[in-house]
Design a protein around this motif. Structure first.
Motif, PDB file in Angstrom:
ATOM      1  N   ALA A 139      54.323  38.353  34.743  1.00  0.00           N
ATOM      2  CA  ALA A 139      54.705  38.780  35.998  1.00  0.00           C
ATOM      3  C   ALA A 139      54.866  37.863  37.292  1.00  0.00           C
ATOM      4  O   ALA A 139      56.012  37.833  38.056  1.00  0.00           O
ATOM      5  CB  ALA A 139      53.795  40.008  36.598  1.00  0.00           C
ATOM      6  N   TYR A 140      53.857  36.857  37.184  1.00  0.00           N
ATOM      7  CA  TYR A 140      53.849  35.963  38.356  1.00  0.00           C
ATOM      8  C   TYR A 140      54.088  34.520  37.914  1.00  0.00           C
ATOM      9  O   TYR A 140      53.948  33.346  38.899  1.00  0.00           O
ATOM     10  CB  TYR A 140      52.488  36.191  39.107  1.00  0.00           C
ATOM     11  N   GLY A 141      54.412  34.183  36.682  1.00  0.00           N
ATOM     12  CA  GLY A 141      54.888  32.742  36.403  1.00  0.00           C
ATOM     13  C   GLY A 141      53.682  32.096  35.706  1.00  0.00           C
ATOM     14  O   GLY A 141      52.644  32.524  35.767  1.00  0.00           O
ATOM     15  N   PRO A 142      54.053  31.259  34.698  1.00  0.00           N
ATOM     16  CA  PRO A 142      53.451  30.756  33.816  1.00  0.00           C
ATOM     17  C   PRO A 142      52.198  29.507  34.430  1.00  0.00           C
ATOM     18  O   PRO A 142      52.471  29.201  35.385  1.00  0.00           O
ATOM     19  CB  PRO A 142      54.300  29.869  32.822  1.00  0.00           C
ATOM     20  N   LEU A 143      51.149  29.621  33.422  1.00  0.00           N
ATOM     21  CA  LEU A 143      50.183  28.653  34.085  1.00  0.00           C
ATOM     22  C   LEU A 143      50.653  27.108  33.262  1.00  0.00           C
ATOM     23  O   LEU A 143      51.022  27.137  32.339  1.00  0.00           O
ATOM     24  CB  LEU A 143      48.793  28.960  33.507  1.00  0.00           C
TER      25      LEU A 143
END
Ligand code: FAD
Length: 402
Positions: free
Chosen positions: A262-266
């Motif tokens: 949802a919030y972007g890859p690490l």
């Protein structure tokens, strides 16, 4: 024989023996030396080991001011990064808290602890200070007299004896200072029943904030260290060995708990260090036994949930340095007499906030009614933090402050 050492070992004489070359011991030793007070630091580890021991990274504004006051902040001003935002992630949503603009308007400086220790060490040695590396303090004897003695194992294995006016126990939670306290010393201990896998990844930070992810599978945390190194935390079952999880499993679990979809890859990279951290707190009381004084982790252990340990160590070391300087140079012992009570006020406030953070970030395992109740309380606490300005100010003041 005394304490397992032949009494024939020669005495080294000095004003203050400082046990431990961590942030507490080295700051204290630098300030004493600046005032012309003779001191020696005994350190169990070798110099190379100190340079690579990655632990804390978030320095409070007060800590920076203390270091500036004593001319010890050049490194952190050059290489440290200001930091003032937290991002909380939950199953439902995320929100950011710019704590630098709240409360007292203070921010952290991100500066790895091993860099700080390196700075303090270089400065101390350059000023003529003495550090005995690979020298393990074994016990403090005669602490209830004006001539306490530290017995130690020297690098060649032979016994050493250090006689001083005062001993500063800055040798952490497993050091000799704690072991040498009388039986009547109170130890307030709390095991929080929560275990983290502390990870250092050779990867740039994935977000421009401290990331706290609250997830039904357990807590996950993200904290920048440098532009190439990031610290992550993953809650795991108590008793999990540090090497139990493969690198792939670690990254997949971090992705899942931090809601990467949802919030972007690490940003992934090799995990270069792993530690198992059982969240526990303890406070010794009093922090003085005669001529022996405790500071830093030796005085109180605080769970890393609110990044307080190194900051308390610096605060206590400065208070102790002032008190010892007054006593040795001016015969004024008031600072020594009030040292324990003054530190304990700060320590308990930090413990209280750290405890609050543990409750915010972790739920009990399971799905029974008590667990659901706790998780709903936790949701309510996060909701307050997200929506209430006074709650945000309170958080900011306690998060950055000591
Ligand atoms: P230490 O740094 O432990 O230094 C004690 C020294 O004494 C060591 O060098 C040791 O080798 C030496 N020693 C031990 N026994 C003896 C002996 N018998 N004789 C001679 N020498 C001895 N704090 C924060 O504020 N912010 C954070 O973000 C943060 N993150 C952390 C992350 C992790 C994974 C961990 C483990 C801790 C973290 N902390 C954090 C806590 C912080 O690292 C400690 O509170 C801090 O190191 C305390 O400093 P100190 O000088 O009291 O003790």
């Amino acid at each position: 024989m005394t304490d397992g050492h032949p009494t024939s070992a020669p005495d080294h004489l000095t004003d203050v023996v400082v046990l431990g070359a961590g942030p507490a011991g080295l700051l204290l030793a630098n300030i004493l030396l600046d005032h012309g007070i003779d001191c020696v630091v005994l350190e169990r580890a070798g110099r190379a080991a100190l340079a690579t021991r990655a632990r804390a990274g978030f320095l409070a504004a007060h800590t920076v001011r203390v270091l500036e006051r004593h001319g010890l902040a050049d490194g952190l001003h050059r290489r440290g990064q200001p930091h003032s935002t937290c991002e909380f992630r939950t199953e439902e949503s995320r929100f950011r808290l710019d704590y630098g603009g709240l409360g007292q308007g203070e921010q952290h400086t991100v500066y790895p602890q091993q860099e700080l220790v390196g700075d303090l060490l270089r400065r101390f040695l350059a000023a003529g200070g003495q550090v005995r590396f690979a020298t393990e303090a074994m016990a403090i004897v005669d602490a209830d007299t004006e001539r306490p003695v530290v017995t130690a194992r020297e690098p060649d294995g032979r016994p050493g004896r250090w006689r001083a006016r005062y001993v500063a126990g800055c040798d952490g939670r497993h050091g000799a200072a704690r072991r040498s306290l009388p039986a009547g010393t109170a130890r307030h201990h709390r095991d929080h029943g929560v275990t983290w896998l502390g990870l250092l990844a050779e990867a740039p930070p994935s977000l421009d904030a401290v990331g706290y992810a609250v997830h039904e599978r357990g807590f996950a945390g993200h904290m920048a260290r440098t532009s190439e190194i990031t610290r992550y935390y993953l809650q795991c079952a108590p008793g999990t060995p540090a090497d139990a999880w493969s690198q792939e499993r670690i990254w997949d679990e971090l992705d899942r708990r931090m809601h990467a979809k949802a919030y972007g890859p690490l940003v992934r990279g090799p995990i270069v260090q792993r530690t198992v951290v059982d969240l526990a707190s303890d406070v010794l009381e009093p922090l003085r036994h005669g001529t022996l004084f405790l500071a830093g982790d030796a005085a109180a252990l605080i769970s890393p949930s609110a990044a307080k340990g190194a900051n308390l160590a610096v605060l206590e070391a400065e208070l102790l340095a002032r008190a010892l300087t007054d006593a040795l140079l001016h015969g004024d012992t008031e600072g020594l007499d009030t040292y324990s009570a003054r530190c304990l006020t700060h320590i308990w406030r930090a413990q209280e906030f750290s405890h609050w953070m543990i409750g915010l970030l972790h739920g009990p395992p399971g799905t029974d009614g008590a667990t659901r109740f706790h998780n709903n309380l936790r949701r309510a606490r996060l909701h307050s933090l997200r929506t209430s300005r006074s709650q945000q100010d309170w958080f900011a003041e306690h998060y950055v402050g000591v």
